[in-house]
Design a protein around this motif. Structure first.
Motif, PDB file in Angstrom:
ATOM      1  N   ARG A 300       0.833  -1.191   0.000  1.00 19.20           N
ATOM      2  CA  ARG A 300       0.000   0.000   0.000  1.00 19.20           C
ATOM      3  C   ARG A 300       0.878   1.256   0.000  1.00 19.20           C
ATOM      4  O   ARG A 300       2.059   1.205   0.307  1.00 19.20           O
ATOM      5  CB  ARG A 300      -0.925   0.007   1.213  1.00 19.20           C
ATOM      6  N   LEU A 301       0.251   2.384  -0.334  1.00 19.83           N
ATOM      7  CA  LEU A 301       0.977   3.661  -0.441  1.00 19.83           C
ATOM      8  C   LEU A 301       1.437   4.139   0.929  1.00 19.83           C
ATOM      9  O   LEU A 301       0.683   4.121   1.890  1.00 19.83           O
ATOM     10  CB  LEU A 301       0.071   4.710  -1.098  1.00 19.83           C
ATOM     11  N   ASP A 302       2.730   4.599   0.959  1.00 19.80           N
ATOM     12  CA  ASP A 302       3.288   5.105   2.219  1.00 19.80           C
ATOM     13  C   ASP A 302       2.706   6.498   2.475  1.00 19.80           C
ATOM     14  O   ASP A 302       2.940   7.440   1.686  1.00 19.80           O
ATOM     15  CB  ASP A 302       4.809   5.181   2.112  1.00 19.80           C
ATOM     16  N   ASN A 305       5.492   9.237   2.908  1.00 17.52           N
ATOM     17  CA  ASN A 305       6.340   9.504   1.746  1.00 17.52           C
ATOM     18  C   ASN A 305       5.671   8.855   0.541  1.00 17.52           C
ATOM     19  O   ASN A 305       6.063   7.761   0.097  1.00 17.52           O
ATOM     20  CB  ASN A 305       7.737   8.946   1.968  1.00 17.52           C
ATOM     21  N   PRO A 306       4.625   9.480  -0.010  1.00 19.32           N
ATOM     22  CA  PRO A 306       3.807   8.837  -1.021  1.00 19.32           C
ATOM     23  C   PRO A 306       4.516   8.604  -2.339  1.00 19.32           C
ATOM     24  O   PRO A 306       4.146   7.725  -3.096  1.00 19.32           O
ATOM     25  CB  PRO A 306       2.622   9.793  -1.187  1.00 19.32           C
ATOM     26  N   GLN A 327       5.054   5.820  -7.190  1.00 15.45           N
ATOM     27  CA  GLN A 327       4.382   5.684  -5.893  1.00 15.45           C
ATOM     28  C   GLN A 327       5.275   4.893  -4.951  1.00 15.45           C
ATOM     29  O   GLN A 327       5.830   3.848  -5.332  1.00 15.45           O
ATOM     30  CB  GLN A 327       3.038   4.969  -6.056  1.00 15.45           C
ATOM     31  N   ASN A 328       5.328   5.344  -3.775  1.00 14.85           N
ATOM     32  CA  ASN A 328       6.156   4.676  -2.777  1.00 14.85           C
ATOM     33  C   ASN A 328       5.248   3.761  -1.934  1.00 14.85           C
ATOM     34  O   ASN A 328       4.427   4.235  -1.169  1.00 14.85           O
ATOM     35  CB  ASN A 328       6.865   5.721  -1.915  1.00 14.85           C
ATOM     36  N   THR A 329       5.383   2.464  -2.128  1.00 17.17           N
ATOM     37  CA  THR A 329       4.543   1.485  -1.401  1.00 17.17           C
ATOM     38  C   THR A 329       5.358   0.772  -0.346  1.00 17.17           C
ATOM     39  O   THR A 329       6.571   0.603  -0.480  1.00 17.17           O
ATOM     40  CB  THR A 329       3.954   0.458  -2.359  1.00 17.17           C
TER      41      THR A 329
END
Length: 480
Positions: A300-302, A305-306, A327-329
């Motif tokens: 899932r998206l952080d 820090n997206p 995207q940062n997951t």
């Protein structure tokens, strides 16, 4: 106190009456049919035939099977829900239901049901035949007891006459009319008759025990039969032609019906064997579901820090880096869904048709068909043989009955003649015109004639009952 004494007396009276009970032939036959071991075994055969019919009916009902399983895995295992390999400990469960139905199987299900009905009918006919045989055995044993009792009455009756002659002879010897040797001869006759009476009493007891054993009655000492009222019943059966008796026997006797059902069974077995050459079509339906209590990881998206910037290449010639945002997951552990939810989420359904067409199976089907054809022909020959045997048996029974009747009529004439001869010898002996030996011989011939009359009488009664059974009269309705 008085009431107690009265009750005890009444109970003793009832008990004595029960111990002195005399069985009629109808009661003996009915008791034997209800308690005979062979009859009970034949009744069990009918129950087994009923079970076979239930199994045949079950072939028309779909098959339904439920299955479930629970297991716990430790270490590297495949999760049955995600089908991913995991190194952990988890509990899993599965369940399924499968339904199958035969749409067409070469009509073998229908043939099996027909075979079960025929088999049950054949078992009933075998039971009827067994009851007829048991009834004849009981009637024969019963008449044997009556014959022995009738003979005992003859011996006792004639011995009373002998005792009277002893007194008469004693008077004549004392008066000097007859020699003392005549008295000794009469006393010797009396001793011989006493021995015959004892033997006749023993014969009665032996025949009663044999009849009681046939009825499975263990109280031999108190067992006795009704020995009065049994005579030759005027029966139209003796006046019928033998062809009528044979025709009636073929229509009513269980032997013929059993053989006919065997032919039908062989014919059904042949049709079942031929059905193996036809295709079979079946339908199936299956439902399954599964559950596992393992946790899983979700990407899932952080929130902190997206996005993240990463180089994706360089510009040719200048060497300038080319970057892009992604995207940062992050991976997070997710608990297992609830049990009920997983049952709905992880279920599956399968259904379809299956066709099976036989082509070659090592000639097993062909051999089975040929074997059943041979069995069908054998059962037909057996039916023909049973019909011939029944004709011969009925004809022999008819001849035996006719001969027994003639023997009975001749025995009656012989008794009348011997009675006249005995009366004449008695008159001559009383006046001293004949000796004791000649008188004893005349009396012996008269006794033997009465015994032979009893034997011929009950033999004829039994032969008539055999004819009535062959004519179709139920065993429990035979009249004496």
């Amino acid at each position: 106190m008085k009431k107690s004494i009265i009750i005890i007396i009444l109970l003793l009276g009832v008990l004595a009456q029960g111990q002195n009970k005399k069985w009629t032939l109808k009661e003996c036959v009915q008791y034997a049919l209800e308690n005979n071991i062979s009859v009970k075994q034949s009744e069990l055969d009918i129950e087994l035939a009923e079970i076979d019919k239930l199994n045949a009916l079950g072939n028309f009902v779909p098959s339904v099977n439920l299955g479930s399983g629970v297991s716990e895995n430790t270490g590297l295992s495949f999760n049955p829900v995600t089908n991913n390999a995991q190194t952990t400990t988890f509990l899993s469960a599965s369940g399924n239901i499968n339904i199958g139905y035969t749409i067409f199987d070469g009509l073998r299900n229908i043939r099996e049901l027909q075979r079960a009905d025929i088999s049950k009918l054949a078992s009933q006919y075998r039971l009827d035949r067994m009851k007829d045989d048991i009834s004849l055995f009981v009637a024969n044993g019963y008449l044997a007891v009556i014959l022995n009792k009738a003979n005992l009455e003859v011996f006792k009756s004639q011995n009373e006459v002998t005792k009277e002659q002893i007194e008469r002879t004693q008077e004549l010897v004392d008066a000097g009319v007859l020699p003392r040797g005549d008295l000794l001869e009469i006393k010797a006759t009396d001793a011989s008759e006493q021995q015959s009476i004892i033997n006749a009493e023993n014969s009665i007891q032996i025949s009663l025990i044999s009849l009681a054993q046939l009825l499975l009655i263990k109280d031999y000492e108190n067992f006795d039969i009704e020995d009065e009222g049994y005579d030759i019943v005027d029966s139209v059966i003796a006046d019928k032609k033998v062809s009528e008796l044979i025709t009636a026997a073929k229509e009513s006797r269980s032997e013929i019906k059993i053989a006919e059902q065997d032919v039908e069974l062989a014919n059904i077995d042949l049709k079942i064997a031929k059905g193996a050459n036809l295709p079979t079509l079946s339908a199936f339906f299956g439902y399954n579901t599964r559950f596992a209590n393992t946790t899983s990881f979700e990407s899932r998206l952080d929130p902190n820090n997206p996005t993240t910037t990463r180089q994706i290449g360089v510009v040719e010639g200048t060497g300038q880096a080319v970057v892009s945002q992604f995207q940062n997951t992050i991976l997070s552990e997710v608990a297992a869904d609830p049990f009920i939810n997983q049952l709905y989420q992880n279920d599956g359904i399968g259904y379809g048709l299956q066709l099976n067409i036989p082509i070659l199976n090592g000639f097993n089907t062909r051999g089975n068909i040929q074997r059943n054809k041979v069995n069908l022909e054998r059962s037909k020959f057996q039916l023909e043989q049973v019909e011939l045997d029944l004709e011969s048996t009925v004809y022999q029974a008819y001849v035996d009955a006719q001969g027994s009747f003639k023997s009975y009529e001749a025995a009656k004439v012989a008794v009348e003649s011997q009675e006249l001869a005995y009366d004449y010898a008695k008159e001559r002996y009383d006046v001293g015109l004949t000796n004791a030996f000649d008188f004893s011989q005349s009396k012996l011939r008269f006794d033997n004639a009465n015994i032979e009359l009893n034997r011929a009488k009950y033999d004829y009664i039994f032969k008539l009952k055999v004819l009535e059974l062959y004519f179709g009269v139920p065993a429990t309705e035979l009249k004496f």
